[in-house]
Design a protein around this motif. Structure first.
Motif, PDB file in Angstrom:
ATOM      1  N   ILE A   1      11.444 -21.017 -19.107  1.00 25.94           N
ATOM      2  CA  ILE A   1      11.303 -20.399 -17.782  1.00 25.94           C
ATOM      3  C   ILE A   1      10.564 -19.079 -17.914  1.00 25.94           C
ATOM      4  CG2 ILE A   1      12.542 -19.420 -15.819  1.00 25.94           C
ATOM      5  CD1 ILE A   1      14.801 -21.382 -16.433  1.00 25.94           C
ATOM      6  N   VAL A   2       9.449 -18.978 -17.232  1.00 19.57           N
ATOM      7  CA  VAL A   2       8.652 -17.751 -17.217  1.00 19.57           C
ATOM      8  C   VAL A   2       8.844 -17.067 -15.872  1.00 19.57           C
ATOM      9  CG1 VAL A   2       6.321 -16.786 -17.238  1.00 19.57           C
ATOM     10  CG2 VAL A   2       6.934 -18.622 -18.832  1.00 19.57           C
ATOM     11  N   VAL A   3       9.257 -15.812 -15.906  1.00 20.39           N
ATOM     12  CA  VAL A   3       9.343 -14.967 -14.712  1.00 20.39           C
ATOM     13  C   VAL A   3       8.698 -13.649 -15.085  1.00 20.39           C
ATOM     14  CG1 VAL A   3      10.824 -13.870 -13.002  1.00 20.39           C
ATOM     15  CG2 VAL A   3      11.481 -16.083 -13.960  1.00 20.39           C
ATOM     16  N   ALA A   4       7.475 -13.433 -14.615  1.00 24.24           N
ATOM     17  CA  ALA A   4       6.706 -12.271 -15.065  1.00 24.24           C
ATOM     18  C   ALA A   4       6.060 -11.567 -13.876  1.00 24.24           C
ATOM     19  CB  ALA A   4       5.642 -12.708 -16.058  1.00 24.24           C
ATOM     20  N   LYS A   5       5.768 -10.277 -14.079  1.00 24.98           N
ATOM     21  CA  LYS A   5       5.142  -9.458 -13.045  1.00 24.98           C
ATOM     22  C   LYS A   5       3.991  -8.678 -13.651  1.00 24.98           C
ATOM     23  CE  LYS A   5       7.234  -5.712 -11.500  1.00 24.98           C
ATOM     24  NZ  LYS A   5       8.170  -4.839 -10.741  1.00 24.98           N
ATOM     25  N   GLU A   6       2.907  -8.565 -12.916  1.00 25.33           N
ATOM     26  CA  GLU A   6       1.759  -7.749 -13.301  1.00 25.33           C
ATOM     27  C   GLU A   6       1.509  -6.750 -12.186  1.00 25.33           C
ATOM     28  OE1 GLU A   6      -3.007  -8.410 -13.691  1.00 25.33           O
ATOM     29  OE2 GLU A   6      -1.742  -9.815 -14.811  1.00 25.33           O
ATOM     30  N   LYS A   7       1.616  -5.465 -12.509  1.00 21.23           N
ATOM     31  CA  LYS A   7       1.511  -4.437 -11.475  1.00 21.23           C
ATOM     32  C   LYS A   7       0.345  -3.525 -11.777  1.00 21.23           C
ATOM     33  CE  LYS A   7       4.297  -1.076  -8.926  1.00 21.23           C
ATOM     34  NZ  LYS A   7       4.023  -1.731  -7.628  1.00 21.23           N
ATOM     35  N   GLY A   8      -0.613  -3.457 -10.841  1.00 22.21           N
ATOM     36  CA  GLY A   8      -1.733  -2.546 -10.943  1.00 22.21           C
ATOM     37  C   GLY A   8      -1.553  -1.361 -10.036  1.00 22.21           C
ATOM     38  N   ARG A   9      -2.582  -0.549  -9.916  1.00 23.31           N
ATOM     39  CA  ARG A   9      -2.474   0.648  -9.094  1.00 23.31           C
ATOM     40  C   ARG A   9      -2.352   0.292  -7.615  1.00 23.31           C
ATOM     41  NH1 ARG A   9      -5.831   4.469  -6.567  1.00 23.31           N
ATOM     42  NH2 ARG A   9      -7.673   3.218  -6.995  1.00 23.31           N
ATOM     43  N   LEU A  10      -3.012  -0.805  -7.200  1.00 26.92           N
ATOM     44  CA  LEU A  10      -3.017  -1.159  -5.788  1.00 26.92           C
ATOM     45  C   LEU A  10      -2.467  -2.553  -5.501  1.00 26.92           C
ATOM     46  CD1 LEU A  10      -6.532   0.223  -4.780  1.00 26.92           C
ATOM     47  CD2 LEU A  10      -4.316   1.306  -4.390  1.00 26.92           C
ATOM     48  N   TYR A  11      -2.005  -3.246  -6.512  1.00 21.52           N
ATOM     49  CA  TYR A  11      -1.561  -4.618  -6.279  1.00 21.52           C
ATOM     50  C   TYR A  11      -0.370  -4.959  -7.151  1.00 21.52           C
ATOM     51  CZ  TYR A  11      -3.380  -6.149 -10.779  1.00 21.52           C
ATOM     52  OH  TYR A  11      -3.585  -6.302 -12.131  1.00 21.52           O
ATOM     53  N   THR A  12       0.306  -6.049  -6.782  1.00 20.18           N
ATOM     54  CA  THR A  12       1.388  -6.618  -7.584  1.00 20.18           C
ATOM     55  C   THR A  12       1.234  -8.132  -7.571  1.00 20.18           C
ATOM     56  OG1 THR A  12       2.912  -4.818  -7.038  1.00 20.18           O
ATOM     57  CG2 THR A  12       3.881  -6.855  -7.871  1.00 20.18           C
TER      58      THR A  12
END
Length: 383
Positions: free
Chosen positions: A335-346
């Motif tokens: 199970i993969v649960v991941a987040k990528e957070k940039g300066r203006l986006y998620t």
């Protein structure tokens, strides 16, 4: 509504300590209710079922409701009935209570929102205007008639009191617990698994510094900061959970902060570890989602999906875009649960993979200009 006219009562009420205290704040805080124990008792000739032993009232602003409890010295019967008059009002400059709303019933056969059990009468009445009135005093009267003239000697018992504010407080609730959109928690023993927990605030005040914790036999939970949960809103956070026992168990999740606490229990079942993901290139049936697996990691994730931007009062726009996602490892539970957070986006990626198949997947994006995209997918190994 006429003023309560018993002159001795007005004088006596003014004599008790109801003066405005110095140093009161200039602006009133948001309040949920006003409550009062009616304790000041002027002289009156009532006894038994025609005498009030105690009385308390409440005005719930958020619920547009008034309520109260009124206890008599004795249970009323046909020969000792009287009329209970409950009045909410305002204190005037002379500190006498000017009546504004009166609710009444006879004590033997209550009606109009009143009920009785033995010698105790209770009031619950709901009306829209009850939610915005700024009453600050109340009185309860036992009277032999209903003409409203207190000078005719018909009053048998009176209790008077001031209402005090109940500040608005947060009311937390753990409203959702999910693992890849499924409410059932099936965990592989010994593997930290990310679940999603939703914490709601049903009160009229913000809950600050909310933290989510968990407990249960044979299960571990990492405390998770939730932050501020605004009034009449909710927040979803990712919580790490690990099953350490050999059998099914119960997980108790508790959110606390801002002076409020809420808990929810969910059943946790044990699941077998899936087949390890096979290295190779994966693609969805429509070709919009592609990625590769190597070294136990998902690499080069790409997805083409519809993006919607804007909203009222503007006309939303729709475009077709391609998004990428960072390299992410596949834990032993698949199970993969991941987040990528940039300066203006998620961006978020969730999927379940076993052997050469992704049986469940979801990608989401939120960015500037109120743009968002969501793509659900399945995928299979091609080579």
């Amino acid at each position: 509504m006429k003023r309560f006219l018993v002159a001795p009562l007005v004088v006596a009420l003014a004599a008790v300590t109801l003066a405005v205290l110095p140093g009161s704040p200039a602006a009133a805080a948001l309040i949920d209710a006003r409550v009062g124990a009616l304790t000041f008792r002027p002289d009156a000739p009532g006894t038994g079922a025609r005498r009030l032993a105690s009385a308390s009232v409440r005005q719930d602003l958020y619920l547009d409701r008034v309520s109260g409890t009124f206890v008599l010295d004795a249970e009323p019967v046909a020969g000792t009935t009287s009329y209970l008059r409950v009045t909410f009002g305002h204190l005037d400059a002379g500190r006498s209570c000017q009546g504004d709303l009166e609710l009444r019933t006879d004590t033997t056969s209550p009606s109009n929102g009143f009920t009785r059990s033995g010698r105790t009468l209770r009031l619950v009445a709901t009306e829209r205007r009850f939610g915005y009135q700024d009453w600050d005093c109340a009185f309860a009267v036992l009277d032999l008639d209903t003409n409203g003239d207190a000078s005719d000697g018909s009053v048998r018992s009176v209790l008077i009191g001031e209402l005090t504010d109940v500040p608005a407080r947060p009311v937390l609730a753990v409203t959702g617990v999910q693992l890849l959109d499924a409410r059932a928690l099936r965990l592989v023993r010994g593997v930290w698994t990310t679940i999603e927990v939703t914490v709601a605030n049903r009160g009229r005040a913000d809950a600050a510094r909310v933290v989510l914790r968990g407990s249960g036999r044979g299960v571990q939970v990492r405390p998770t900061p939730v932050g501020v949960v605004r009034d009449d809103d909710d927040t979803t956070v990712q919580v790490r959970v690990r099953l350490t026992g050999k059998r099914a168990t119960t997980l108790r999740l508790t959110a606390s902060g801002g002076g409020a606490t809420a808990s929810r229990s969910v059943r946790v079942a044990r699941a077998k570890a899936p087949a390890r993901p096979r290295p190779g290139t994966y693609r969805s049936a429509d070709g919009d989602t592609t990625f590769s697996v190597s070294g136990g990691k998902i690499r080069g994730f790409r997805v083409r999906t519809t993006t919607r931007c804007g909203g009222y009062p503007d006309i939303p726009t729709t475009t077709y875009n391609t998004y990428s996602f960072r390299t992410v490892g596949v834990p032993r539970n698949g199970i993969v649960v991941a987040k990528e957070k940039g300066r203006l986006y998620t961006a978020r990626l969730q999927l379940r993979i076993a052997g050469g198949k992704v049986t469940q997947g979801r990608f989401s994006y939120a960015g500037p200009a109120a743009c968002f995209a969501v793509e659900r997918f399945t995928a299979s190994r091609r080579r």
